[in-house]
Design an enzyme around this catalytic site. Structure first.
Site, mmCIF file in Angstrom:
data_model
loop_
_atom_site.group_PDB
_atom_site.id
_atom_site.type_symbol
_atom_site.label_atom_id
_atom_site.label_comp_id
_atom_site.label_asym_id
_atom_site.label_seq_id
_atom_site.Cartn_x
_atom_site.Cartn_y
_atom_site.Cartn_z
ATOM 1 N N HIS A 192 0.830 -1.201 0.000
ATOM 2 C CA HIS A 192 0.000 0.000 0.000
ATOM 3 C C HIS A 192 0.868 1.257 0.000
ATOM 4 C CE1 HIS A 192 -2.891 2.787 2.252
ATOM 5 N NE2 HIS A 192 -3.496 2.513 1.108
ATOM 6 N N GLU B 50 0.734 -0.649 -4.833
ATOM 7 C CA GLU B 50 -0.410 0.242 -5.063
ATOM 8 C C GLU B 50 0.072 1.680 -5.033
ATOM 9 O OE1 GLU B 50 -3.748 2.819 -3.309
ATOM 10 O OE2 GLU B 50 -1.738 2.361 -2.552
ATOM 11 N N HIS C 12 -1.201 10.664 -2.186
ATOM 12 C CA HIS C 12 -2.546 10.294 -1.774
ATOM 13 C C HIS C 12 -3.451 11.502 -1.661
ATOM 14 C CE1 HIS C 12 -5.745 9.554 1.204
ATOM 15 N NE2 HIS C 12 -5.813 8.358 0.637
#
Length: 299
Positions: free
Chosen positions: A16, A43, A58
């Site tokens: 992640h 990811e 993000h």
């Protein structure tokens, strides 16, 4: 009812934002560590800069993960490269993982890292919305990937297996026009009005209005998954625990499952017991170790 899987059928493990427990998320060090950890895939989240470069972040703002402030979309790539995106984590970066000035990544930078992995590896790209560029975000990223050699029919780019994700049903429907359904993941999670107000510091009226929009997106995302319009279902681990019946129904329809963010030992065990296909985690080495260690058939 719990699905029983064989000991060999372990979930694939996706890192992640890279190995983000060890190093700052989305940095060169985090992705190099993920490869070293043996992650099956990684990811990332993408935003566009003012000059239309796809960058790995993000948040839509710079404040949390850099020494800059303001909107990502207001900055050029050159301006972003001058910021520090790694020191906030407090982790010492090994020399082999690059200097502090080399930690910020564009999507092409990440592709270069993954090409050098020396093995097949997955890349799950999440499109962040709302975006000031709307669905132009998806169009720009797919254009970039085609230029890099992405094959839309197989969703392969050299040794990289590409898949695409979003919480936005509009984004998912747009992606399905260009990518095979088996490479598209509809993300879904429960919307909690109180949590949204608290997290974003919003008043009752504004927070409620935003929550209503997000709840409508959740309902449409669930409809997309019920109708099997995408090949991958992407619920959070909290959603998996809260909606066992829905999860079993989707699993029973043959849908591939990619569950996020699975760090706790009990959550890893649950995913394996359910027959979840892919786990997204901040700590791929630890999760892989747990999965490998449990060689006994599950009951």
């Amino acid at each position: 009812m719990t699905t029983v899987v064989s000991a060999s059928a372990r979930p694939l493990v996706y890192a992640h934002r890279g190995s983000s427990e060890a190093f700052a998320e989305h940095t060169r060090a985090a992705y190099l560590q993920a490869i070293a950890d043996g992650a099956d895939g990684v990811e990332c989240d993408v935003h566009l800069t003012r000059d239309q470069h796809a960058v790995l972040l993000h948040d839509a703002t710079l404040d949390r993960t850099s020494d800059g402030t303001g909107q990502v979309a207001d900055r050029t790539l050159e301006e972003l490269r001058l910021l520090d995106f790694s020191s906030w984590k407090g982790a010492r970066i090994p020399e082999a993982y690059g200097a502090r000035s080399e930690q910020f990544l564009t999507l092409p930078d990440l592709l270069e890292i993954l090409r050098a992995a020396g093995r097949g590896i997955g890349l799950a790209i999440e499109f962040k919305h709302p975006s000031p560029y709307h669905l132009g975000l998806e169009d720009r990223v797919l254009e970039l990937l085609r230029d890099e050699g992405w094959d839309p029919e197989t969703s392969m780019l050299d040794n990289i297996r590409l898949s695409f994700m979003s919480f936005s049903p509009d984004a998912v429907k747009h992606l399905l026009e260009s990518a095979p359904a088996e490479a598209v993941c509809q993300l879904v999670d429960d919307v909690n009005v109180a949590d949204i107000r608290e997290e974003l510091g919003l008043g009752a009226l504004t927070g409620g209005a935003l929550a209503n929009v997000m709840k409508a997106a959740q309902v449409e995302a669930e409809r997309i998954l019920d109708a099997a319009e995408t090949g991958i279902a992407g619920p959070g681990i909290g959603y998996v625990r809260a909606h066992p019946g829905t999860v079993q129904r989707w699993l029973g329809s043959g849908r591939k499952f990619r569950v996020w963010t699975v760090d706790a030992e009990d959550d890893v065990k649950l995913c394996r017991e359910l027959g979840i296909h892919e786990i997204t985690t901040n700590c791929p080495a630890r999760v892989l170790s747990q999965l490998m260690a449990d060689s006994r058939p599950l009951r």
